[in-house]
Design a protein around this motif. Structure first.
Motif, PDB file in Angstrom:
ATOM      1  N   GLN A 173      40.506  24.322 -11.182  1.00  0.00           N
ATOM      2  CA  GLN A 173      39.809  23.595 -10.124  1.00  0.00           C
ATOM      3  C   GLN A 173      39.061  22.404 -10.694  1.00  0.00           C
ATOM      4  OE1 GLN A 173      37.510  26.210  -7.681  1.00  0.00           O
ATOM      5  NE2 GLN A 173      36.484  24.567  -6.543  1.00  0.00           N
ATOM      6  N   ARG A 174      38.425  22.592 -11.819  1.00  0.00           N
ATOM      7  CA  ARG A 174      37.691  21.502 -12.447  1.00  0.00           C
ATOM      8  C   ARG A 174      38.639  20.406 -12.942  1.00  0.00           C
ATOM      9  NH1 ARG A 174      37.320  18.794 -17.493  1.00  0.00           N
ATOM     10  NH2 ARG A 174      35.437  17.548 -17.289  1.00  0.00           N
ATOM     11  N   ALA A 175      39.826  20.776 -13.441  1.00  0.00           N
ATOM     12  CA  ALA A 175      40.812  19.786 -13.862  1.00  0.00           C
ATOM     13  C   ALA A 175      41.247  18.915 -12.689  1.00  0.00           C
ATOM     14  CB  ALA A 175      42.019  20.471 -14.504  1.00  0.00           C
ATOM     15  N   ALA A 176      41.414  19.526 -11.524  1.00  0.00           N
ATOM     16  CA  ALA A 176      41.778  18.750 -10.339  1.00  0.00           C
ATOM     17  C   ALA A 176      40.686  17.738 -10.001  1.00  0.00           C
ATOM     18  CB  ALA A 176      42.016  19.691  -9.162  1.00  0.00           C
ATOM     19  N   GLN A 177      39.433  18.139 -10.134  1.00  0.00           N
ATOM     20  CA  GLN A 177      38.327  17.202  -9.905  1.00  0.00           C
ATOM     21  C   GLN A 177      38.366  16.042 -10.904  1.00  0.00           C
ATOM     22  OE1 GLN A 177      35.122  20.180 -10.309  1.00  0.00           O
ATOM     23  NE2 GLN A 177      34.446  19.560  -8.270  1.00  0.00           N
ATOM     24  N   PHE A 178      38.540  16.376 -12.175  1.00  0.00           N
ATOM     25  CA  PHE A 178      38.565  15.346 -13.213  1.00  0.00           C
ATOM     26  C   PHE A 178      39.749  14.405 -13.007  1.00  0.00           C
ATOM     27  CE2 PHE A 178      39.024  13.864 -17.696  1.00  0.00           C
ATOM     28  CZ  PHE A 178      37.737  13.392 -17.881  1.00  0.00           C
ATOM     29  N   PHE A 179      40.861  14.933 -12.544  1.00  0.00           N
ATOM     30  CA  PHE A 179      42.041  14.138 -12.238  1.00  0.00           C
ATOM     31  C   PHE A 179      41.724  13.098 -11.163  1.00  0.00           C
ATOM     32  CE2 PHE A 179      45.962  13.535  -9.751  1.00  0.00           C
ATOM     33  CZ  PHE A 179      46.882  13.197 -10.742  1.00  0.00           C
ATOM     34  N   VAL A 180      40.971  13.495 -10.162  1.00  0.00           N
ATOM     35  CA  VAL A 180      40.630  12.590  -9.063  1.00  0.00           C
ATOM     36  C   VAL A 180      39.613  11.544  -9.508  1.00  0.00           C
ATOM     37  CG1 VAL A 180      39.478  12.476  -6.816  1.00  0.00           C
ATOM     38  CG2 VAL A 180      41.239  14.199  -7.229  1.00  0.00           C
ATOM     39  N   THR A 181      38.545  11.955 -10.190  1.00  0.00           N
ATOM     40  CA  THR A 181      37.500  10.997 -10.569  1.00  0.00           C
ATOM     41  C   THR A 181      38.005   9.988 -11.596  1.00  0.00           C
ATOM     42  OG1 THR A 181      36.636  12.529 -12.243  1.00  0.00           O
ATOM     43  CG2 THR A 181      35.637  12.607 -10.058  1.00  0.00           C
ATOM     44  N   ALA A 234      40.740  23.306  -0.823  1.00  0.00           N
ATOM     45  CA  ALA A 234      41.042  21.887  -0.978  1.00  0.00           C
ATOM     46  C   ALA A 234      39.978  20.986  -0.368  1.00  0.00           C
ATOM     47  CB  ALA A 234      42.398  21.571  -0.351  1.00  0.00           C
ATOM     48  N   GLY A 235      39.131  21.540   0.493  1.00  0.00           N
ATOM     49  CA  GLY A 235      38.141  20.714   1.189  1.00  0.00           C
ATOM     50  C   GLY A 235      37.233  19.919   0.275  1.00  0.00           C
ATOM     51  N   PRO A 236      36.541  20.576  -0.676  1.00  0.00           N
ATOM     52  CA  PRO A 236      35.666  19.814  -1.577  1.00  0.00           C
ATOM     53  C   PRO A 236      36.412  18.772  -2.403  1.00  0.00           C
ATOM     54  CG  PRO A 236      35.132  22.151  -1.656  1.00  0.00           C
ATOM     55  CD  PRO A 236      36.399  22.033  -0.869  1.00  0.00           C
ATOM     56  N   LEU A 237      37.641  19.065  -2.801  1.00  0.00           N
ATOM     57  CA  LEU A 237      38.410  18.098  -3.568  1.00  0.00           C
ATOM     58  C   LEU A 237      38.757  16.889  -2.712  1.00  0.00           C
ATOM     59  CD1 LEU A 237      39.781  17.544  -6.319  1.00  0.00           C
ATOM     60  CD2 LEU A 237      41.857  18.560  -5.362  1.00  0.00           C
ATOM     61  N   LEU A 238      39.135  17.127  -1.466  1.00  0.00           N
ATOM     62  CA  LEU A 238      39.427  16.014  -0.559  1.00  0.00           C
ATOM     63  C   LEU A 238      38.180  15.176  -0.309  1.00  0.00           C
ATOM     64  CD1 LEU A 238      41.773  17.827   1.974  1.00  0.00           C
ATOM     65  CD2 LEU A 238      42.410  15.899   0.495  1.00  0.00           C
ATOM     66  N   SER A 239      37.038  15.836  -0.203  1.00  0.00           N
ATOM     67  CA  SER A 239      35.787  15.097  -0.015  1.00  0.00           C
ATOM     68  C   SER A 239      35.480  14.229  -1.228  1.00  0.00           C
ATOM     69  CB  SER A 239      34.645  16.082   0.237  1.00  0.00           C
ATOM     70  OG  SER A 239      33.420  15.407   0.373  1.00  0.00           O
ATOM     71  N   LEU A 240      35.692  14.787  -2.432  1.00  0.00           N
ATOM     72  CA  LEU A 240      35.481  14.014  -3.649  1.00  0.00           C
ATOM     73  C   LEU A 240      36.463  12.853  -3.726  1.00  0.00           C
ATOM     74  CD1 LEU A 240      34.002  13.772  -6.395  1.00  0.00           C
ATOM     75  CD2 LEU A 240      35.746  15.302  -7.342  1.00  0.00           C
ATOM     76  N   GLY A 241      37.718  13.101  -3.343  1.00  0.00           N
ATOM     77  CA  GLY A 241      38.717  12.035  -3.360  1.00  0.00           C
ATOM     78  C   GLY A 241      38.384  10.906  -2.413  1.00  0.00           C
ATOM     79  N   GLU A 242      37.815  11.248  -1.266  1.00  0.00           N
ATOM     80  CA  GLU A 242      37.412  10.217  -0.307  1.00  0.00           C
ATOM     81  C   GLU A 242      36.261   9.385  -0.866  1.00  0.00           C
ATOM     82  OE1 GLU A 242      36.303   9.882   4.456  1.00  0.00           O
ATOM     83  OE2 GLU A 242      36.031  11.783   3.415  1.00  0.00           O
ATOM     84  N   THR A 243      35.311  10.053  -1.502  1.00  0.00           N
ATOM     85  CA  THR A 243      34.179   9.339  -2.097  1.00  0.00           C
ATOM     86  C   THR A 243      34.647   8.397  -3.200  1.00  0.00           C
ATOM     87  OG1 THR A 243      32.671  11.167  -1.629  1.00  0.00           O
ATOM     88  CG2 THR A 243      32.017   9.634  -3.362  1.00  0.00           C
TER      89      THR A 243
END
Length: 531
Positions: free
Chosen positions: A105-113, A31-40
């Motif tokens: 994992q990539r879907a979670a990233q796209f969901f955040v961005t 979850a770390g990289p996703l949280l970092s992306l979400g913060e950005t």
């Protein structure tokens, strides 16, 4: 200011309990990289970039100052900053370029961005989705994949060989055909011995070309052997600019940060992917992945709009108490939050099917089922969330108008509602094992609740006996989608969410939100809290 909610900025869009539960249950990686992306993506600066990218839309520059045709699209700097973030995080490549990365994992990233800004997701999604189609022609894949897999966003307008990273687009539809792409009139003439990977000249017109600033496109054209798929680059192999002429950028309802265009090809150089006549099958490899992004992007729009609605209700008081504590408003917010959780659950399950090589049959029918329902629910959710803010939600200083304009897009993109429902019927009738795979998926929910058992029985009867008449296709797909969501939620980690869904969605979803038979206020507590 008295009795006004704070502005949502400097927040973390990945710090969401409901999202976190699914990242864990679907094994979406650390979850770390996703949280970092979400913060950005939740930082004040990123949210300002999102606003500016839509306030200052792209501009078409057809000629340079000497009169030479250049067909360049210029973007506001804010667009480029958002693209740098998503490309740098490899949201455009996901499992293709990062060992150990999954479609989930990539879907979670796209969901955040997408929660920050949806428009820049178009070139990101197109590039992600092109890989399965490109692999039909190994020598072309070998040539293009290194640039495609790069995490460097290279905005320069020059041949791909000189760039540090490349992006892809797509052009299928024409004015006379729309979704009936077999009626395309664009022609492909071989300039050497015809066949896969060989060079052709493309001449014709495309009513919609997605992401025209990208470096290459998958294009459908009529070759001597029938409708075929081609890779058409912005620059020819000799380093000169290819004959892709941009007639105009489309003035769209939403998605204003992104360039969608109407283009002409005048003997544009391209190479055939796969066999002549197999174009639809090849490009559908791309379309299936962009349909996954339609589901993911719509789920993100829902979640973001409900986050704003709940935030406002928590911080604004009426008649002596916070708005969120009023029973009727609480029912509306809980119902909206429930819809976002159901969409999120279905999104993650669908992404999981793309990771499973043995799930082709379920993926074949599940993708259009999920795409139809989640995308159809999005405008209603966003519109209701906007109303929760009252007049503040209707003015352009709020992000809700932008989310609302964006909300119908994914239902139109990659097959509008009727096309998608007909695709589901086609899968039920013609795709070996597809109906049986979905029936088996639903069977896993039996025995947990009598209401769910009844819904499963009805869905399985429909799957076993698809009707000959297409007029009822929407009701069929709706029932399949809602039953699937109920099954998934019933086996997920939150019994209260599952119970609320059974209460509020079976046997049929209501026409409006805010009609849950009991409070289910704990659903509101699952929406992120921001000060």
């Amino acid at each position: 200011m008295s009795n006004q909610a704070s502005i949502l900025e400097n927040v973390n869009f990945a710090d969401d309990a409901a999202l976190g539960e699914r990242v864990t249950s679907y094994d979406a990686g650390d979850a770390g990289p996703l949280l970092s992306l979400g913060e950005t993506m939740g930082a004040e600066q990123a949210l300002r970039w999102a606003t500016d990218a839509n306030r200052y839309p792209p501009e078409l520059v057809t000629h340079d100052r000497t009169g030479r045709r250049i067909d360049r699209v210029d973007f506001h700097p804010a667009w480029h900053r958002l693209m740098e973030i998503s490309v740098g995080a490899a949201v455009h490549t996901g499992p293709w370029g990062s060992p150990g990365t999954s479609h989930v994992q990539r879907a979670a990233q796209f969901f955040v961005t997408t929660q920050t800004e949806a428009g820049h997701g178009c070139p990101i999604s197109m590039t992600y989705a092109v890989v399965p189609a490109l692999r039909h022609q190994p020598e072309l894949a070998e040539r293009w994949m290194p640039g495609l897999l790069s995490k460097v966003y290279d905005r320069s307008f020059q041949p791909a060989a000189a760039k540090q990273g490349v992006l892809f687009g797509m052009a299928m539809t024409e004015r006379q055909g729309g979704s009936d792409v077999r009626s395309n009139l664009t022609t492909a003439t071989p300039t050497e011995t015809p066949g896969p990977g060989r060079r052709y000249d493309i001449t014709g017109h495309k009513w919609f070309c997605s992401a025209p600033m990208n470096d290459a496109f998958l294009v459908l054209a009529q070759a001597p052997g029938g409708l075929s798929c081609f890779l058409l680059p912005r620059w020819r192999e000799d380093g000169t600019q290819n004959a892709l002429l941009i007639d105009r950028l489309k003035p769209k309802l939403g998605n204003r940060s992104n360039a969608s265009s109407e283009v002409r090809f005048e003997q544009a150089e391209a190479r055939l992917i796969g066999e002549e006549g197999a174009g639809l099958a090849v490009i559908l490899e791309m379309v299936n992945h962009t349909r996954l992004d339609c589901v993911t992007g719509s789920a993100a729009l829902m979640r973001q709009s409900v986050i704003h609605a709940v935030h406002n209700a928590r911080h604004r008081s009426t008649f002596g108490r916070p708005l969120v504590e009023h029973a009727l408003m609480g029912n509306v917010l809980a119902d909206l939050a429930l819809e976002t959780e159901a969409a999120m659950e279905l999104m993650f399950r669908l992404a999981e099917l793309f990771d499973d090589p043995d799930a082709a049959a379920l993926r074949r029918i599940g993708t259009p089922v999920a795409k139809y329902w989640v995308c159809k629910r999005t405008p209603a959710v966003v519109g209701e969330a906007l109303e929760c803010l009252g007049g503040n939600g209707y003015v352009e200083e709020s992000p809700l108008p932008r989310l609302y304009r964006e909300s119908p897009l994914n239902s139109v993109w990659e097959g509008s509602g009727n096309i998608i429902c007909l695709d589901v019927l086609r899968a039920m009738r013609r795709s070996p094992g597809a109906a049986e795979a979905l029936a088996m998926e639903l069977e896993g929910g039996r025995g947990r609740d009598s209401r769910l058992d009844s819904a499963i029985e009805e869905a399985q009867q429909l799957l076993a006996n698809p009707p000959a008449d297409e007029a009822g296709a929407r009701l069929i797909v709706q029932h399949l989608a809602v039953t699937w969501q109920a099954v998934l939620l019933s086996r997920a980690g939150s019994p209260s969410v599952a119970e609320a869904f059974l209460d509020g969605r079976l046997p049929r979803p209501p026409a409006v939100f805010g009609t849950l038979p009991s409070s289910h206020r704990d659903l509101i507590d699952r929406v992120p809290v921001y000060s």
